[in-house]
Scaffold this motif. Structure first.
Motif, short mmCIF file in Angstrom:
data_model
loop_
_atom_site.label_atom_id
_atom_site.label_comp_id
_atom_site.label_asym_id
_atom_site.label_seq_id
_atom_site.Cartn_x
_atom_site.Cartn_y
_atom_site.Cartn_z
N ALA A 32 0.67 -1.33 -0.11
CA ALA A 32 0.09 -0.05 -0.21
C ALA A 32 0.86 1.32 0.21
O ALA A 32 0.32 2.30 -0.21
N LEU A 33 2.15 1.18 0.51
CA LEU A 33 2.97 2.36 0.64
C LEU A 33 3.62 2.55 -0.75
O LEU A 33 4.57 3.54 -0.81
N TYR A 34 3.46 1.73 -1.52
CA TYR A 34 3.93 2.06 -3.16
C TYR A 34 3.01 2.46 -3.96
O TYR A 34 3.35 2.54 -5.30
N LEU A 35 1.99 2.49 -3.58
CA LEU A 35 0.70 2.60 -4.71
C LEU A 35 -0.19 3.83 -3.96
O LEU A 35 -0.60 3.75 -2.89
N PRO A 36 -0.39 4.85 -5.08
CA PRO A 36 0.00 4.79 -6.27
C PRO A 36 1.43 5.24 -6.62
O PRO A 36 1.85 5.35 -7.46
N ASP A 37 2.05 5.81 -5.51
CA ASP A 37 3.70 6.24 -5.87
C ASP A 37 3.91 5.77 -4.38
O ASP A 37 3.45 5.67 -3.11
N VAL A 38 5.50 5.82 -4.22
CA VAL A 38 6.17 5.61 -3.17
C VAL A 38 5.88 6.55 -2.01
O VAL A 38 6.20 7.77 -1.99
N PHE A 68 17.97 1.29 2.03
CA PHE A 68 17.76 2.37 0.49
C PHE A 68 17.83 1.13 -0.52
O PHE A 68 17.35 1.30 -1.68
N ARG A 69 18.74 0.44 -0.63
CA ARG A 69 19.06 -0.59 -1.55
C ARG A 69 17.62 -1.49 -1.84
O ARG A 69 16.99 -1.71 -2.92
N HIS A 70 16.88 -1.93 -0.67
CA HIS A 70 15.72 -2.49 -0.59
C HIS A 70 14.60 -1.65 -1.20
O HIS A 70 13.84 -2.10 -2.09
N LEU A 71 14.86 -0.39 -0.58
CA LEU A 71 13.61 0.66 -1.15
C LEU A 71 13.69 0.88 -2.67
O LEU A 71 12.67 0.78 -3.44
N ALA A 72 14.87 1.00 -3.16
CA ALA A 72 15.23 1.32 -4.46
C ALA A 72 14.59 0.34 -5.36
O ALA A 72 13.99 0.39 -6.47
N GLY A 103 8.61 1.62 -11.24
CA GLY A 103 9.32 1.77 -12.48
C GLY A 103 10.75 2.59 -12.19
O GLY A 103 10.74 3.14 -10.92
N ARG A 104 11.54 2.12 -12.94
CA ARG A 104 12.97 2.99 -12.86
C ARG A 104 13.06 4.14 -12.81
O ARG A 104 13.75 4.78 -12.04
N ASP A 105 11.96 4.82 -13.43
CA ASP A 105 12.21 6.35 -13.86
C ASP A 105 11.18 7.13 -12.70
O ASP A 105 11.25 8.51 -12.89
N GLY A 106 10.46 6.34 -12.01
CA GLY A 106 9.63 7.02 -11.05
C GLY A 106 10.44 7.98 -10.17
O GLY A 106 11.51 7.74 -9.88
N PRO A 107 9.72 9.12 -9.89
CA PRO A 107 10.54 10.35 -9.13
C PRO A 107 11.15 9.80 -7.82
O PRO A 107 12.19 10.13 -7.43
N LYS A 108 10.29 9.08 -6.96
CA LYS A 108 10.65 8.64 -5.68
C LYS A 108 11.70 7.41 -5.83
O LYS A 108 12.30 7.13 -4.91
N THR A 109 11.68 6.42 -6.99
CA THR A 109 12.49 5.61 -7.31
C THR A 109 14.12 6.40 -7.44
O THR A 109 15.02 5.88 -6.65
N LEU A 110 13.97 7.50 -8.17
CA LEU A 110 15.48 8.11 -8.24
C LEU A 110 15.81 8.88 -6.92
O LEU A 110 16.85 8.74 -6.61
N ASN A 111 14.64 9.05 -6.31
CA ASN A 111 15.13 9.49 -4.77
C ASN A 111 15.64 8.55 -3.86
O ASN A 111 16.68 8.96 -3.06
#
Length: 904
Positions: free
Chosen positions: A460-466, A490-494, A502-510
């Protein structure tokens, strides 16, 4: 206490007959005779009314049971109730802790000891049940009229009142089991009497229960030992002998709740599955507690784990403020069972959620729920033993809710409710999470609550965004000093964010940005620089080269490039970044100023300390009038200016600049702000460099007390202050004391930061150095050799810090008598320093001088006719005339040459 007569006082006796007209359709057709039988003869003592529940299988003789039995003796009564006049005990606790079993054990012990003449056991879950129980007792013990229960009940209570009697008093015990509402006992409490005792079991904790001298006794969970003993005995009865560590883990997973342990043991015995498989069943988010309950409940239990608390939740929701306890419990079911800060449950997001829930339930436009109403709802949960309030060990109030209550509450939610509540709980944590963590206990509690939330509702903490709380918890972990844990977090979170958004999501980049940062903080500066380089490629593609986040990543990547040993490359990267930030953000933007400061810093780290100081002085002339003397950015530039002036050779000037800086920061940020504490550390550092080591040591000792008070003993800044304190004590002439301080410090650093963290490596270097300065040159050389292996692995062979450690190793090998090895090491080191740092760098010049000194010592020892001029000629051939000429311009080299030539 003497016993009573064999018969209790009698009731009303004598036969009588009542005759009534029997009327049909208005006509008298005859007489109906109704016979009333004479009252039942009173029972003889001892006598029991009601049925004591049977003893549960594998009953644990808990401390609470022993305390209750001690009440039977007058001398021990005070142990439990605090005063001899108190004759009533109220056992309270959450459903499933074993209150009824403890009361039954007490009642049986009293009966078997012959200390009770009349024992009355009533299942008292309603007012009418209490009246019926009293009436039955009155009929059996007093011969009361059974046709009027109310009158019979009153007669019993009146008879229990202490009064002068000719016959010996009756010693009585009344157990009112499972009282649901204190109001049900209004007018029905047994009287206080020296001859009787009342024992009540209830989930309620209302103040009304403790009036008239009654004592509230909270019944808790099994201890770890009791849980383990219970499971062993219950399973051994079915010829199962599971490993103790598995049983202990299961007991912990069940929260040591007696009801849960008994049903788990029954399920294991019925199904034959392993303990580990049952634990997996409990942890499976797709299954409910009902799925982990046996088909036939043990010990005549009326409820499964899943249903044990439903009635309590219903009743809590009826208490004021009506309709808020249940939704508050639903939200709390996603957080840490061991302690939810009360501020989280009264935060803005929670109040909005409670308001929406109340309006949906009542279909009315109710006013917004207030924080005080949320606290009252939490109080309602506590009154039903569904939650507990504590501040022990934290300094702030927290709510504790058993994990199985939480599990059962979540089981009743729809998928949409589950997701929405999880994100509301995350919002609540973010709402109270301070930007600057001054309280390490609160920070740890917020991280634990985030972990609990992630455990039961991660998707639930990853949808719709991190959700932001996941990033905040990771940063908090690193900021607390747990840098290696932050890397793994952060390795697990990424990775997880990549899978969800997705790889290009803003929170993924964060998350990748944070991973790169904490890699560096954990000691892998080269890995951090590499990670930032890879991240930048994606950020430029996704966000564009001028996006503010892209520019921040460039800034941080340049920083770790410098930390990895490429100071000149970092300075070049910051110069390029400055051009772009000036174009995109303007000259007065904070990020532009930060870039200016970083550029000056890395110019200094590249060997141009004077140039760094000059650049900062020019920047201050422009920025100070525009921003004001007390602007935090101006203060940061002043700090760096003092540092680089000191590094350029003016230690006294640097030391003189810091007192005013400390005063200004204390006024602007406060005396306990981490930046103020950091500048106090720098003030003490330059005080030592200016020659006042004793004064610096006193400052560091005072600072350490404040660091520990404000940040905690395990904070990286506190550990670094201990390192500096030991170092300056050595500088003040106490080399042995300095060396002795490091073993304990290093143990703490290994535990908190790890062996490879930069500050740990620096402390190990200091320890090795003070070992040598205290007289153990061989021990120092061995320590530096071990340190070098780790520094080379972590930082690389050509990192400036690694090069410095190589110089220290060569120095102590020379001190230990290994001159030949020292010459070899200094020679190899000089070549690497020329390549990495350049000929003019102070460390390069220092290495050349050390090599020349070693060569002279070796020549003198071996009888060679070597002079300084001969060696310089040799160095010219080795290094080339241009490099040697550049090195010879150094004041340090000129001083050495003058000394070698006798001062000419």
């Amino acid at each position: 206490m003497s016993g009573p007569s064999s018969q209790p006082p009698t009731g009303v006796h004598g036969d009588h007959v009542e005759i009534h007209d029997n009327v049909i359709a208005g006509d008298v057709v005859g007489k109906q005779v109704i016979h009333q039988h004479p009252p039942r003869p009173p029972a003889s003592w001892p006598h029991q009314v009601g049925v004591i529940p049977p003893k549960a299988g594998f009953f644990q003789d808990r401390a609470e049971a022993a305390r209750l039995r001690e009440v039977l003796s007058g001398s021990a009564a005070a142990v439990l109730v605090g005063q001899d006049s108190v004759r009533g005990q109220v056992l309270t606790g959450m459903g499933g802790v074993g209150k009824t079993q403890l009361a039954a054990d007490y009642a049986r012990a009293a009966r078997q000891a012959g200390e009770v003449d009349l024992l009355i056991w009533i299942t008292a879950n309603t007012s009418s049940a209490v009246v019926s129980g009293y009436a039955q007792a009155a009929v059996e013990a007093l011969g009361a009229d059974p046709t009027d229960p109310q009158a019979a009940a009153r007669a019993l209570l009146a008879w229990l009142e202490p009064a002068p009697r000719t016959e010996p008093p009756c010693r009585w015990l009344i157990v009112l089991d499972d009282v649901s509402d204190p109001a049900d006992l209004h007018g029905l409490w047994p009287p206080s009497s020296p001859h009787g005792r009342t024992l009540v079991t209830t989930r309620r904790q209302d103040a009304a229960l403790t009036r008239q001298g009654r004592q509230l006794v909270t019944i808790g969970l099994f201890t770890e030992a009791e849980s383990l003993d219970y499971l062993r005995e219950a399973l051994a009865a079915h010829d199962r002998h599971d490993p103790a560590e598995q049983l202990a883990a299961l007991a912990g997973q069940l929260g040591h709740l007696p009801l849960a342990l008994s049903q788990a043991a029954a399920y294991l015995a019925d199904t034959g599955i392993s303990v580990s498989a049952y634990r997996s069943l409990l942890a499976d988010r797709g299954l409910t507690l009902a799925d982990a309950s046996p088909d036939a409940l043990p010990d005549d239990q009326p409820h499964t784990m899943a249903a044990a608390w439903a009635l309590s939740i219903d009743r809590a929701d009826t208490l004021r403020p009506h309709g808020l306890a249940r939704p508050l419990l639903r939200l709390a079911a996603f957080l840490d069972p061991n302690g939810i800060p009360e501020d989280v449950l009264t935060s803005g997001p929670v109040l909005t959620y409670l308001t929406d829930s109340l309006r949906a339930d009542t279909a009315q436009a109710a006013p917004p729920v207030t924080a005080e109403q949320a606290k009252l709802a939490l109080s309602a949960l506590r009154r039903l033993s569904l939650a507990h309030r504590t501040s022990a060990g934290t300094g702030f109030p927290t709510a504790r809710i058993h994990q199985l209550i939480q599990h059962s509450v979540r089981d009743a939610l729809t998928p949409d409710e589950h997701c929405a509540l999880a994100r509301t709980a995350a919002d609540a944590l973010c709402a109270v999470w301070p930007d600057l963590e001054r309280d390490p206990t609160l920070a740890q509690s917020l991280r634990s609550n985030t972990t609990a939330l992630t455990t039961c509702a991660e998707s639930a903490l990853y949808l719709p965004d991190v959700h932001t709380v996941l990033l905040r918890a990771g940063r908090s972990l690193g900021e607390s000093g747990q840098v290696n844990a932050a890397v793994e977090y952060f390795r697990h979170l990424a990775d997880t964010a990549h899978g969800h958004v997705g790889r290009d999501g803003p929170k993924t980049l964060n998350a990748r940005h944070n991973l790169a940062h904490w890699l560096g903080e954990a000691g892998d500066a080269a890995g951090a620089a590499h990670a930032f380089a890879a991240l930048l490629q994606d950020m430029v593609r996704v966000l564009g080269p001028d996006h503010v986040e892209t520019l921040i990543a460039r800034n941080n990547g340049a920083y770790w490039q410098g930390q990895a040993g490429d100071a000149a490359g970092a300075a070049n990267a910051f110069a390029a970044l400055l051009r772009d930030r000036l174009r995109v953000l303007g000259v007065t933007h904070p990020h532009t100023m930060e870039t200016c400061i970083n550029l000056a810093h890395w110019l200094g780290e590249a060997g141009d300390a004077a140039g760094a100081a000059e650049a900062l002085a020019e920047l201050l002339q422009v920025m100070s009038p525009a921003l004001g003397q007390d602007d935090t950015r101006v203060l940061a530039m002043c700090r760096l200016l003092a540092h680089w002036r000191g590094t350029a050779g003016d230690a006294a000037g640097a030391a003189a600049a810091y007192p005013e800086l400390v005063e200004r920061l204390a006024r602007v940020l406060g005396p306990d702000h981490p930046d103020t504490l950091t500048v106090r550390s720098q003030r003490a550092y330059w005080r030592e460099k200016a020659g006042d080591a004793a004064g610096a040591a006193a400052e560091f000792a005072e600072l350490l007390d404040d660091m520990v008070r404000v940040l905690g003993p395990d904070h990286p800044n506190s550990l670094e202050t201990r390192n500096l304190l030991a170092h300056v004590r050595g500088q003040a002439g106490n080399a042995a004391e300095a060396a002795a301080a490091y073993p304990e410090l290093l143990d703490d650093m290994y535990r908190v930061l790890g062996r490879d963290a930069p500050s740990t490596l620096a402390a190990r270097s200091n320890f090795a150095d003070w070992t040598g300065q205290s007289g153990d040159a061989r021990g120092a050389a061995d320590a530096f050799a071990e340190l070098l292996r780790d520094m080379t692995r972590v930082m690389g062979a050509h990192h400036p810090s690694t090069l410095v450690a190589r110089g220290n190793l060569a120095y102590y090998r020379r001190q230990a008598g290994d001159v030949d090895e020292a010459v070899t090491e200094y020679g190899a080191l000089l070549k690497d320093m020329l390549h990495v740092l350049g000929a003019a760098h102070p460390h390069t010049v220092s290495t050349l001088v050390s090599l020349l000194d070693c060569r002279l010592e070796k020549a003198a020892t071996s009888g060679e006719a070597a002079t300084p001029s001969d060696l310089l000629q040799e160095m010219t051939q080795l290094l080339g005339p241009e490099q040697l000429r550049a090195m010879a311009t150094s004041r340090y080299f000129r001083d050495w040459a003058r000394d070698m030539s006798g001062g000419t």
